[in-house]
Scaffold this motif. Structure first.
Motif, PDB file in Angstrom:
ATOM      1  N   UNK A  16      25.340  -0.442  39.745  1.00 46.25           N
ATOM      2  CA  UNK A  16      25.700  -1.456  40.735  1.00 46.25           C
ATOM      3  C   UNK A  16      26.380  -0.824  41.939  1.00 46.25           C
ATOM      4  N   UNK A  17      27.264   0.130  41.719  1.00 40.47           N
ATOM      5  CA  UNK A  17      27.929   0.800  42.839  1.00 40.47           C
ATOM      6  C   UNK A  17      26.924   1.480  43.757  1.00 40.47           C
ATOM      7  N   UNK A  18      25.913   2.096  43.197  1.00 38.39           N
ATOM      8  CA  UNK A  18      24.903   2.763  44.022  1.00 38.39           C
ATOM      9  C   UNK A  18      23.952   1.759  44.673  1.00 38.39           C
ATOM     10  N   UNK A  19      23.575   0.744  43.938  1.00 40.93           N
ATOM     11  CA  UNK A  19      22.647  -0.241  44.489  1.00 40.93           C
ATOM     12  C   UNK A  19      23.253  -1.015  45.658  1.00 40.93           C
ATOM     13  N   UNK A  20      24.537  -1.286  45.608  1.00 42.00           N
ATOM     14  CA  UNK A  20      25.193  -2.057  46.668  1.00 42.00           C
ATOM     15  C   UNK A  20      25.132  -1.351  48.022  1.00 42.00           C
ATOM     16  N   UNK A  21      24.901  -0.052  48.022  1.00 48.98           N
ATOM     17  CA  UNK A  21      24.827   0.704  49.275  1.00 48.98           C
ATOM     18  C   UNK A  21      23.438   0.650  49.908  1.00 48.98           C
ATOM     19  N   UNK A  22      22.518  -0.060  49.268  1.00 46.67           N
ATOM     20  CA  UNK A  22      21.130  -0.096  49.751  1.00 46.67           C
ATOM     21  C   UNK A  22      20.709  -1.525  50.083  1.00 46.67           C
ATOM     22  N   UNK A  23      19.670  -1.665  50.897  1.00 44.44           N
ATOM     23  CA  UNK A  23      19.152  -3.004  51.206  1.00 44.44           C
ATOM     24  C   UNK A  23      18.349  -3.558  50.025  1.00 44.44           C
ATOM     25  N   UNK A  24      18.504  -4.834  49.764  1.00 45.77           N
ATOM     26  CA  UNK A  24      17.925  -5.471  48.583  1.00 45.77           C
ATOM     27  C   UNK A  24      16.393  -5.465  48.562  1.00 45.77           C
ATOM     28  N   UNK A  25      15.765  -6.005  49.589  1.00 49.09           N
ATOM     29  CA  UNK A  25      14.313  -6.204  49.552  1.00 49.09           C
ATOM     30  C   UNK A  25      13.532  -4.891  49.410  1.00 49.09           C
ATOM     31  N   UNK A  26      13.870  -3.835  50.152  1.00 44.17           N
ATOM     32  CA  UNK A  26      13.128  -2.578  49.951  1.00 44.17           C
ATOM     33  C   UNK A  26      13.305  -1.993  48.545  1.00 44.17           C
ATOM     34  N   UNK A  27      14.503  -2.134  47.977  1.00 44.33           N
ATOM     35  CA  UNK A  27      14.737  -1.638  46.615  1.00 44.33           C
ATOM     36  C   UNK A  27      13.919  -2.462  45.621  1.00 44.33           C
ATOM     37  N   UNK A  28      13.917  -3.767  45.785  1.00 42.62           N
ATOM     38  CA  UNK A  28      13.139  -4.634  44.905  1.00 42.62           C
ATOM     39  C   UNK A  28      11.648  -4.286  44.994  1.00 42.62           C
ATOM     40  N   UNK A  29      11.158  -4.067  46.194  1.00 38.88           N
ATOM     41  CA  UNK A  29       9.753  -3.692  46.378  1.00 38.88           C
ATOM     42  C   UNK A  29       9.439  -2.387  45.642  1.00 38.88           C
ATOM     43  N   UNK A  30      10.302  -1.388  45.809  1.00 32.95           N
ATOM     44  CA  UNK A  30      10.073  -0.099  45.144  1.00 32.95           C
ATOM     45  C   UNK A  30      10.157  -0.233  43.625  1.00 32.95           C
ATOM     46  N   UNK A  31      11.084  -1.078  43.140  1.00 31.79           N
ATOM     47  CA  UNK A  31      11.202  -1.304  41.704  1.00 31.79           C
ATOM     48  C   UNK A  31       9.936  -1.964  41.157  1.00 31.79           C
ATOM     49  N   UNK A  32       9.451  -2.990  41.836  1.00 27.85           N
ATOM     50  CA  UNK A  32       8.239  -3.669  41.380  1.00 27.85           C
ATOM     51  C   UNK A  32       7.059  -2.700  41.342  1.00 27.85           C
ATOM     52  N   UNK A  33       6.952  -1.864  42.333  1.00 32.69           N
ATOM     53  CA  UNK A  33       5.887  -0.860  42.365  1.00 32.69           C
ATOM     54  C   UNK A  33       6.042   0.104  41.182  1.00 32.69           C
ATOM     55  N   UNK A  34       7.277   0.502  40.901  1.00 34.67           N
ATOM     56  CA  UNK A  34       7.547   1.417  39.783  1.00 34.67           C
ATOM     57  C   UNK A  34       7.181   0.759  38.449  1.00 34.67           C
ATOM     58  N   UNK A  35       7.537  -0.496  38.292  1.00 38.24           N
ATOM     59  CA  UNK A  35       7.253  -1.217  37.044  1.00 38.24           C
ATOM     60  C   UNK A  35       5.753  -1.238  36.759  1.00 38.24           C
ATOM     61  N   UNK A  36       4.946  -1.407  37.799  1.00 39.23           N
ATOM     62  CA  UNK A  36       3.490  -1.474  37.605  1.00 39.23           C
ATOM     63  C   UNK A  36       2.844  -0.113  37.401  1.00 39.23           C
ATOM     64  N   UNK A  37       3.583   0.955  37.676  1.00 38.32           N
ATOM     65  CA  UNK A  37       2.961   2.279  37.597  1.00 38.32           C
ATOM     66  C   UNK A  37       3.595   3.222  36.579  1.00 38.32           C
ATOM     67  N   UNK A  38       4.698   2.823  35.959  1.00 40.18           N
ATOM     68  CA  UNK A  38       5.371   3.753  35.051  1.00 40.18           C
ATOM     69  C   UNK A  38       5.826   3.067  33.767  1.00 40.18           C
ATOM     70  N   UNK A  39       5.677   3.782  32.674  1.00 32.75           N
ATOM     71  CA  UNK A  39       6.145   3.279  31.382  1.00 32.75           C
ATOM     72  C   UNK A  39       7.625   3.572  31.155  1.00 32.75           C
ATOM     73  N   UNK A  40       8.217   4.316  32.058  1.00 31.87           N
ATOM     74  CA  UNK A  40       9.605   4.744  31.889  1.00 31.87           C
ATOM     75  C   UNK A  40      10.502   4.096  32.935  1.00 31.87           C
TER      76      UNK A  40
END
Length: 89
Positions: A31-55
């Motif tokens: 949470x401390x690290x995430x708060x320093x970043x913008x929400x929507x771009x992080x969410x977009x990158x996370x969604x992309x990661x979820x669809x492409x990685x098992x880890x």
């Protein structure tokens, strides 16, 4: 991002990766690290990661740091205008 948004990012990771180890210390760290970043771009990158990685992702794999505005061209134009004004006198 807000703490609430950071929590929602972390929930997405926990739901998508059931074996993602969750401890109070780890939650606070993320949470401390995430708060320093913008929400929507992080969410977009996370969604992309979820669809492409098992880890589960590391922070660096979903991070989105906002770039500082590049003012070089603006300053260059200002200097050119000052030089033109100086030369015309």
């Amino acid at each position: 991002m807000t703490e609430e948004e950071a929590n929602s990012i972390l929930k997405e990771i926990i739901f998508a990766y059931p074996y993602f180890e969750v401890t109070d210390e780890k939650i606070n760290y993320w949470i401390n690290h995430l708060k320093a970043m913008p929400y929507k771009p992080v969410l977009y990158r996370l969604e992309k990661h979820i669809f492409t990685s098992n880890y589960p992702p590391s922070i660096s794999q979903i991070s989105a740091i906002e770039k500082e505005e590049n003012t070089f061209l603006v300053k260059l134009e200002e200097r050119r205008n000052k030089l033109k004004n100086y030369e015309s006198k």
